[in-house]
Scaffold this active site. Structure first.
Site, mmCIF file in Angstrom:
data_model
loop_
_atom_site.group_PDB
_atom_site.id
_atom_site.type_symbol
_atom_site.label_atom_id
_atom_site.label_comp_id
_atom_site.label_asym_id
_atom_site.label_seq_id
_atom_site.Cartn_x
_atom_site.Cartn_y
_atom_site.Cartn_z
ATOM 1 N N GLY A 25 5.913 -4.097 3.462
ATOM 2 C CA GLY A 25 4.521 -3.738 3.720
ATOM 3 C C GLY A 25 3.662 -4.202 2.557
ATOM 4 O O GLY A 25 4.171 -4.691 1.548
ATOM 5 N N LEU A 26 2.382 -4.032 2.703
ATOM 6 C CA LEU A 26 1.437 -4.446 1.663
ATOM 7 C C LEU A 26 1.628 -3.637 0.383
ATOM 8 O O LEU A 26 2.187 -2.537 0.395
ATOM 9 C CB LEU A 26 0.002 -4.252 2.161
ATOM 10 C CG LEU A 26 -0.444 -5.147 3.313
ATOM 11 C CD1 LEU A 26 -1.786 -4.662 3.861
ATOM 12 C CD2 LEU A 26 -0.538 -6.605 2.856
ATOM 13 N N SER A 27 1.139 -4.175 -0.711
ATOM 14 C CA SER A 27 1.099 -3.436 -1.969
ATOM 15 C C SER A 27 0.251 -2.187 -1.753
ATOM 16 O O SER A 27 -0.828 -2.257 -1.170
ATOM 17 C CB SER A 27 0.482 -4.314 -3.059
ATOM 18 O OG SER A 27 0.408 -3.624 -4.277
ATOM 19 N N GLY A 28 0.767 -1.037 -2.181
ATOM 20 C CA GLY A 28 0.038 0.210 -2.009
ATOM 21 C C GLY A 28 0.274 0.886 -0.673
ATOM 22 O O GLY A 28 -0.328 1.926 -0.387
ATOM 23 N N SER A 29 1.149 0.327 0.147
ATOM 24 C CA SER A 29 1.395 0.908 1.477
ATOM 25 C C SER A 29 2.218 2.188 1.402
ATOM 26 O O SER A 29 2.188 3.000 2.325
ATOM 27 C CB SER A 29 2.095 -0.109 2.392
ATOM 28 O OG SER A 29 3.359 -0.473 1.862
ATOM 29 N N GLY A 30 2.973 2.359 0.317
ATOM 30 C CA GLY A 30 3.803 3.552 0.165
ATOM 31 C C GLY A 30 5.291 3.271 0.167
ATOM 32 O O GLY A 30 6.107 4.194 0.192
ATOM 33 N N LYS A 31 5.663 2.004 0.117
ATOM 34 C CA LYS A 31 7.083 1.622 0.166
ATOM 35 C C LYS A 31 7.910 2.321 -0.904
ATOM 36 O O LYS A 31 8.926 2.965 -0.599
ATOM 37 C CB LYS A 31 7.241 0.095 -0.008
ATOM 38 C CG LYS A 31 6.604 -0.746 1.046
ATOM 39 C CD LYS A 31 6.759 -2.229 0.769
ATOM 40 C CE LYS A 31 6.230 -2.694 -0.561
ATOM 41 N NZ LYS A 31 4.786 -2.512 -0.762
ATOM 42 N N SER A 32 7.509 2.189 -2.142
ATOM 43 C CA SER A 32 8.280 2.753 -3.256
ATOM 44 C C SER A 32 8.308 4.265 -3.216
ATOM 45 O O SER A 32 9.351 4.890 -3.461
ATOM 46 C CB SER A 32 7.693 2.301 -4.596
ATOM 47 O OG SER A 32 7.737 0.900 -4.694
ATOM 48 N N SER A 85 7.843 -8.606 0.319
ATOM 49 C CA SER A 85 8.506 -9.659 1.111
ATOM 50 C C SER A 85 7.600 -10.097 2.260
ATOM 51 O O SER A 85 7.853 -9.764 3.413
ATOM 52 C CB SER A 85 9.883 -9.192 1.593
ATOM 53 O OG SER A 85 9.856 -7.913 2.152
#
Length: 194
Positions: free
Chosen positions: A33-40, A107
């Site tokens: 997902g985009l940067s800041g989407s909440g992945k981490s 990615s």
């Protein structure tokens, strides 16, 4: 294979033995997902919840990996592809130990994520789309990266001047706009049947 390489795979503890000892299969959960989407944040919450259940899980995160293993790479499309390839190889090694590996990486292209699936193996690869509108990602941007990208201070920033290709048919599509981190994590754990 080079003449000087002699793998010892047949002498090591086998994956089936490790999975039996762990009580679950290994695999790679690829959060994109985009940067800041909440992945981490979601990956960390899932790891914590799985750990509390006795599940052998490990997070591989974009920032942490770039701080060590891939410190020599930039953010060109070719460097991003190499970053993704290296992470896929590491994730595969973890999965073969029976671990559930939560990989949180932008990615940005389908081709990159297909490369991961090819390296890891289709049976072990689960693509999870952290589906967050770019406006919300910009609001959450604690690092100020979107503002810098919009000001031209950062080049090749995904979603601004570099494209992001959403997955066509992910294992799971988590729409975070109306979910808490805990709800998003629970959604993923439920989908994993753990």
């Amino acid at each position: 294979m080079a003449d000087n390489i002699h793998p010892i795979h047949d002498r090591l503890v086998q994956r089936q033995e490790r999975e039996a000892a762990n009580g679950h299969r290994g695999g790679v959960i690829w959060l994109t997902g985009l940067s800041g989407s909440g992945k981490s944040t979601i990956a960390a919450e899932v790891e914590r919840k799985l750990f509390e259940r006795g599940v052998f899980a490990r997070v591989l995160d974009g920032d942490n990996v770039r701080d060590g293993l891939n410190a020599n790479l930039g953010f060109s499309l070719e460097d991003r592809k190499e970053n993704t390839r290296r992470v896929a190889e590491v994730a595969k090694l973890f999965a073969e130990t029976g671990a559930l590996v939560l990989c949180s990486f932008v990615s940005p292209t389908r081709e990159m994520r297909q490369m991961v699936a090819d390296i890891v193996g289709q049976d072990d690869f689960m693509e999870v789309f952290i589906n967050t509108p770019i406006e919300l990602c910009e609001q959450r941007d604690v690092k100020g990266l979107y503002a810098k990208a919009r000001a031209g201070e950062i080049k090749n920033f995904t979603g601004i001047d570099s494209p992001y290709e959403a997955p066509d048919a992910p294992f799971l599509d988590i729409k975070t706009a109306d979910l808490s981190i805990e709800q998003a994590a629970d959604q993923l754990i439920e989908a994993l049947s753990l």
